[in-house]
Design a protein around this motif. Structure first.
Motif, short mmCIF file in Angstrom:
data_model
loop_
_atom_site.label_atom_id
_atom_site.label_comp_id
_atom_site.label_asym_id
_atom_site.label_seq_id
_atom_site.Cartn_x
_atom_site.Cartn_y
_atom_site.Cartn_z
N PHE A 1 -51.27 -12.97 -34.92
CA PHE A 1 -52.37 -12.27 -34.25
C PHE A 1 -53.47 -13.24 -33.82
O PHE A 1 -53.94 -13.19 -32.68
CB PHE A 1 -52.93 -11.21 -35.21
CG PHE A 1 -54.10 -10.44 -34.66
CD1 PHE A 1 -53.99 -9.70 -33.50
CD2 PHE A 1 -55.32 -10.47 -35.32
CE1 PHE A 1 -55.07 -9.00 -33.00
CE2 PHE A 1 -56.41 -9.77 -34.83
CZ PHE A 1 -56.27 -9.03 -33.67
N ALA B 1 -52.14 -15.42 -30.90
CA ALA B 1 -52.06 -14.70 -29.63
C ALA B 1 -53.41 -14.63 -28.95
O ALA B 1 -53.51 -14.73 -27.72
CB ALA B 1 -51.51 -13.30 -29.85
N ILE C 1 -52.30 -6.50 -26.33
CA ILE C 1 -51.86 -6.63 -27.71
C ILE C 1 -51.56 -5.23 -28.21
O ILE C 1 -52.42 -4.34 -28.17
CB ILE C 1 -52.92 -7.30 -28.59
CG1 ILE C 1 -53.10 -8.77 -28.18
CG2 ILE C 1 -52.53 -7.23 -30.06
CD1 ILE C 1 -54.14 -9.50 -29.00
#
Length: 313
Positions: A129, A132, A141
């Motif tokens: 996470f 990204a 997302i």
């Protein structure tokens, strides 16, 4: 304009071709979405990237996947060939969603940015996470809201993603599962709290063979209001913010150094002017031209001394 940026594509492999039955079921779902008033939809390709050849070297190369260098084999969604009848009726775009549980998987995502209109990530743990948000150029997302979130949602983390143009996606089909509905509501409330009601979109996430999972705009708004999202932001989640996600993705793959083609339609979210005979060999030629333009010579500034010398000549 209403957007549904998550209608699942029935194919899960890069080299797999869609069958006639699967294509007919997908077209039935698109017809239902058109009747419900949606004008822009995205077919979501979720590749199966699990490593089937798990040998003893899996500890060193854990969950890494290889992608073919042939661009024709990466995108199984052929909009101009399979969906010609929707050219003047509804706008159809391509999307890819990749599950990531290791930051090393992010190396091949740059290939997807040239081919798919929307690039989405589904992180499984906190490391993926954070990676990204900080390292990837993505548009969305998405989380599996029926399970616990991979980490605690912090306001600073989500705001940094929103400032970069990354949006967070909710799927209203997650509410159809009675068993995990409480977990879905808890996860959405956590994202809404951390994002301060900003940078969120909502989509269906319905399967291609289950058009009954689709809902009208007016049927989804009461669900969002139940989670303390006001009606103004409900409209933005379906319209403005969803169109912004689509526009960001189109600018990434259709522009070069912030230069775009200006035509009669000043809207990049309308793809009817694109070449129907498009193939990825043309894309490779364009990329070669881009690389040759990187070594251009900078023009010298015209100083006052140069002007005097020109007059003397």
């Amino acid at each position: 304009m209403l957007c549904d940026l998550n209608i699942l594509f029935p194919v899960t492999e890069f080299n797999e071709k869609i069958s006639i039955n699967q294509l007919n079921e997908l077209k039935n779902t698109i017809n239902v979405a058109e009747q419900l008033g949606y004008t822009h939809i995205a077919l979501n390709f979720r590749p199966n990237l699990t490593n089937s050849n798990s040998n003893s070297n899996s500890n060193n190369n854990n969950n890494k996947f290889k992608i073919s260098n042939d661009l024709n084999k990466i995108n199984p969604i052929n909009i101009n060939k399979d969906f010609k009848e929707y050219l003047n009726r509804i706008k159809i775009f391509s999307r890819i969603t990749i599950k990531i549980d290791d930051p090393s998987q992010c190396q091949n995502i740059s290939k997807f940015q040239q081919i798919f209109d929307i690039v989405s990530i589904e992180p499984i743990n906190e490391k993926s996470f954070q990676s990204a948000i900080s390292n990837l150029e993505i548009d969305l997302i998405s989380f599996n809201l029926q399970e616990r979130l991979p980490c605690y949602m912090k306001h600073k983390t989500l705001c940094s993603a929103i400032e970069k143009g990354i949006f967070f996606e909710f799927k209203y089909t997650d509410f159809l599962n009675n068993k995990n509905r409480a977990q879905v509501i808890s996860n959405i409330k956590q994202i809404v709290r951390a994002s301060r009601n900003r940078g969120m979109i909502i989509s269906s996430g319905c399967n291609s063979n289950k058009p009954y999972q689709l809902r009208n705009f007016n049927n989804v708004i009461p669900i969002l209001k139940m989670i303390n999202i006001d009606s103004n932001r409900c409209n933005m989640m379906f319209k403005d913010w969803s169109l912004k996600v689509l526009l960001n993705g189109r600018l990434r793959c259709k522009s070069y150094k912030q230069t775009i083609l200006i035509s009669g339609d000043d809207n990049l979210i309308d793809n009817k002017l694109e070449n129907n005979n498009w193939n990825y060999e043309n894309l490779e030629n364009i990329n070669n031209i881009k690389q040759s333009l990187n070594s251009y010579k900078k023009r010298k500034s015209d100083t006052s001394l140069n002007r005097i010398l020109k007059k003397q000549k």
